[in-house]
Design a protein around this motif. Structure first.
Motif, PDB file in Angstrom:
ATOM      1  N   VAL A 195       0.860  -1.181   0.000  1.00 21.63           N
ATOM      2  CA  VAL A 195       0.000   0.000   0.000  1.00 21.63           C
ATOM      3  C   VAL A 195       0.895   1.229   0.000  1.00 21.63           C
ATOM      4  CG1 VAL A 195      -1.791   1.269   1.226  1.00 21.63           C
ATOM      5  CG2 VAL A 195      -1.777  -1.230   1.279  1.00 21.63           C
ATOM      6  N   ASP A 196       0.861   1.965  -1.116  1.00 20.47           N
ATOM      7  CA  ASP A 196       1.819   3.055  -1.273  1.00 20.47           C
ATOM      8  C   ASP A 196       1.164   4.437  -1.216  1.00 20.47           C
ATOM      9  OD1 ASP A 196       4.509   3.554  -1.402  1.00 20.47           O
ATOM     10  OD2 ASP A 196       4.566   3.744  -3.584  1.00 20.47           O
ATOM     11  N   ASP A 197      -0.027   4.498  -0.602  1.00 23.30           N
ATOM     12  CA  ASP A 197      -0.682   5.793  -0.461  1.00 23.30           C
ATOM     13  C   ASP A 197      -1.521   5.789   0.813  1.00 23.30           C
ATOM     14  OD1 ASP A 197      -2.586   3.955  -1.325  1.00 23.30           O
ATOM     15  OD2 ASP A 197      -3.782   5.490  -2.350  1.00 23.30           O
TER      16      ASP A 197
ATOM     17  N   THR B 162      -2.819   6.596   4.706  1.00 21.09           N
ATOM     18  CA  THR B 162      -2.236   6.374   6.023  1.00 21.09           C
ATOM     19  C   THR B 162      -2.363   4.902   6.367  1.00 21.09           C
ATOM     20  OG1 THR B 162      -2.797   8.609   6.765  1.00 21.09           O
ATOM     21  CG2 THR B 162      -2.378   6.964   8.474  1.00 21.09           C
ATOM     22  N   VAL B 163      -1.255   4.303   6.792  1.00 21.43           N
ATOM     23  CA  VAL B 163      -1.228   2.874   7.085  1.00 21.43           C
ATOM     24  C   VAL B 163      -0.865   2.669   8.557  1.00 21.43           C
ATOM     25  CG1 VAL B 163      -0.226   0.634   6.503  1.00 21.43           C
ATOM     26  CG2 VAL B 163      -0.546   2.360   4.714  1.00 21.43           C
TER      27      VAL B 163
ATOM     28  N   VAL C  66      -5.736   0.669   6.481  1.00 21.45           N
ATOM     29  CA  VAL C  66      -5.404   1.716   5.516  1.00 21.45           C
ATOM     30  C   VAL C  66      -6.511   2.771   5.539  1.00 21.45           C
ATOM     31  CG1 VAL C  66      -4.886   2.257   3.108  1.00 21.45           C
ATOM     32  CG2 VAL C  66      -4.206   0.039   4.071  1.00 21.45           C
TER      33      VAL C  66
ATOM     34  N   ARG D 167      -7.860   6.316   3.774  1.00 20.72           N
ATOM     35  CA  ARG D 167      -7.751   7.242   2.646  1.00 20.72           C
ATOM     36  C   ARG D 167      -8.885   8.260   2.721  1.00 20.72           C
ATOM     37  NH1 ARG D 167      -7.143   2.245  -0.318  1.00 20.72           N
ATOM     38  NH2 ARG D 167      -4.933   1.857  -0.827  1.00 20.72           N
TER      39      ARG D 167
ATOM     40  N   ALA E  39       3.010  -1.509   4.144  1.00 20.38           N
ATOM     41  CA  ALA E  39       3.110  -0.092   3.803  1.00 20.38           C
ATOM     42  C   ALA E  39       4.258   0.145   2.843  1.00 20.38           C
ATOM     43  CB  ALA E  39       3.293   0.748   5.061  1.00 20.38           C
TER      44      ALA E  39
ATOM     45  N   ALA F 198       3.526   5.841   1.676  1.00 17.09           N
ATOM     46  CA  ALA F 198       2.404   5.867   2.612  1.00 17.09           C
ATOM     47  C   ALA F 198       2.848   6.484   3.939  1.00 17.09           C
ATOM     48  CB  ALA F 198       1.873   4.460   2.850  1.00 17.09           C
ATOM     49  N   LYS F 199       1.931   7.161   4.587  1.00 17.25           N
ATOM     50  CA  LYS F 199       2.200   7.673   5.924  1.00 17.25           C
ATOM     51  C   LYS F 199       1.988   6.531   6.905  1.00 17.25           C
ATOM     52  CE  LYS F 199       0.976  11.441   9.080  1.00 17.25           C
ATOM     53  NZ  LYS F 199       0.107  12.635   9.275  1.00 17.25           N
ATOM     54  N   GLN F 200       3.016   6.199   7.666  1.00 16.54           N
ATOM     55  CA  GLN F 200       2.986   4.980   8.463  1.00 16.54           C
ATOM     56  C   GLN F 200       2.910   5.277   9.961  1.00 16.54           C
ATOM     57  OE1 GLN F 200       6.055   2.123   7.324  1.00 16.54           O
ATOM     58  NE2 GLN F 200       6.280   3.140   5.339  1.00 16.54           N
TER      59      GLN F 200
END
Length: 276
Positions: free
Chosen positions: A39-41, A43-44, A65, A67, A80, A84-86
Motif C-alpha cells: 500500500v503506497d498511499d 495512512t497505514v 489503511v 484514505r 506499507a 504511505a504515511k505509516q
C-alpha cells in the motif's frame, strides 16, 4: 564396514525428516510474503489489534489503511510502501470511534460566570482542550441535546475535534424546567425555544404572539439550526424539589408528529415516573 551407533542413526533420521519440513516452511513463507499487497498511499496503521463489534474475536497483527478520512482496507496481508504515511500500532488497540449521545458542550463545567469574568483566558483554554479530551477517550462523535447558540462556532473552529451533532435548542414551556422565568421579549423566547401551551394561556406573556410559538414553529427553529433530533423537557421538579409545568399530551403529540415529518428523532427529558 564401521558400525553406526543407535544414537547416530536417530540423529540422521531426524535430520532427514526435518530438512524437507524446513524447505516446505521456507517455501510457504516465501509464498505468503509474495502475496502481501503493498500500500503506497494514504495512512497505514501497522501491527495493531482491532476490536470491532462485527468481529467475533480481536484481529491481531492487523493493518488498517485510511484514505480521505475513511477506512479503505483492513487485513493482515498488507504492507506499507515508501510513499504511505505509516504508524506503528504495535502493542495498541484500534476500535471504532465512540459516540457520546448525551453531552452539553456549551456548559462550562468547572467554570462559573464569576470566574470567567475574572479570568476570560481560562474559558479560551477550556474550550481549546474540551474537544481534544473527548478524542483522547475515543469519542469521535457527540450529540449535544440542548445546543447553545454560540457552541457550534467555537467548537468547530478548534483545529481538531469530534463530529458534533445536536438537537438544537430544547423545547420548553413558560415557567417550566429551563425556562422558569417568562421571556421578556421575542429574542429571549426564541433563544429558549418556548412552545405555546394552551393550558397556560392566562400566564402567557402579552407581548408574544402565540402563533409564533406553536409546536410546528418550535420544530422549525430546531430543523433550521441543522439538528438531527428534537428534545423536549418534561420535568415536573426532580422528585418534588420543585413544581414546574410540563407540556401536555396534546402538545407532545403535535411536537412528535412535526418532528417525524421533518425527519427528526424525538428525545424526551423525562426523569420522573409521572412523565412516563
Amino acid at each position: 564396514m564401521p558400525r553406526i551407533s543407535l544414537s547416530i542413526m536417530r540423529e540422521r533420521a531426524l535430520s532427514w525428516f526435518l530438512v524437507p519440513i524446513a524447505a516446505v516452511l521456507s517455501s510457504s513463507t516465501g509464498t505468503n510474503a509474495a502475496k502481501a499487497k503493498v500500500v503506497d498511499d494514504g495512512t497505514v496503521i501497522q501491527n495493531v489489534t482491532i476490536i470491532s463489534p462485527e468481529r467475533s474475536a480481536p484481529l491481531a497483527h492487523a493493518v488498517v489503511v485510511v484514505r480521505n478520512g475513511r477506512i479503505a482496507e483492513v487485513g493482515t496481508d498488507l504492507v506499507a510502501g515508501a510513499h504511505a504515511k505509516q504508524f506503528d500500532g504495535r502493542g495498541g488497540f484500534l476500535i471504532p470511534g465512540l459516540i457520546d449521545s448525551h453531552v452539553h458542550v456549551g456548559n462550562m463545567g468547572p467554570l462559573n460566570d464569576d470566574e470567567i469574568e475574572k479570568h476570560p483566558d481560562l474559558l479560551d483554554v477550556y474550550r481549546a482542550q474540551l474537544p481534544r479530551s473527548f478524542l483522547a477517550f475515543g469519542f469521535t462523535t457527540l450529540v449535544d441535546l440542548n445546543l447553545r447558540e454560540e457552541t457550534l462556532d467555537w467548537f468547530n473552529a478548534t483545529r481538531i475535534h469530534p463530529n458534533l451533532c445536536h438537537c438544537g435548542r430544547g423545547v420548553h414551556v413558560v415557567g417550566g424546567y429551563g425556562a422558569q422565568h417568562p421571556p421578556k421579549d421575542a429574542a429571549s423566547a426564541t433563544a429558549a425555544n418556548i412552545v405555546y401551551e394552551p393550558d397556560q394561556a392566562k400566564d402567557w406573556p402579552s407581548n408574544l404572539d402565540p402563533k409564533d410559538y406553536m409546536p410546528a414553529r418550535a420544530v422549525d427553529r430546531v430543523a433550521n439550526a441543522g439538528a438531527i433530533c428534537l428534545k423536549v423537557f418534561v420535568e415536573p421538579g426532580f422528585g418534588g424539589a420543585a413544581h414546574w409545568p410540563v407540556p401536555q399530551p396534546a402538545t407532545l403529540a403535535a411536537l412528535r408528529a412535526e418532528a417525524s415529518r421533518r425527519g427528526l428523532l424525538l428525545v424526551v427529558h423525562a426523569n420522573a415516573l409521572e412523565s412516563w
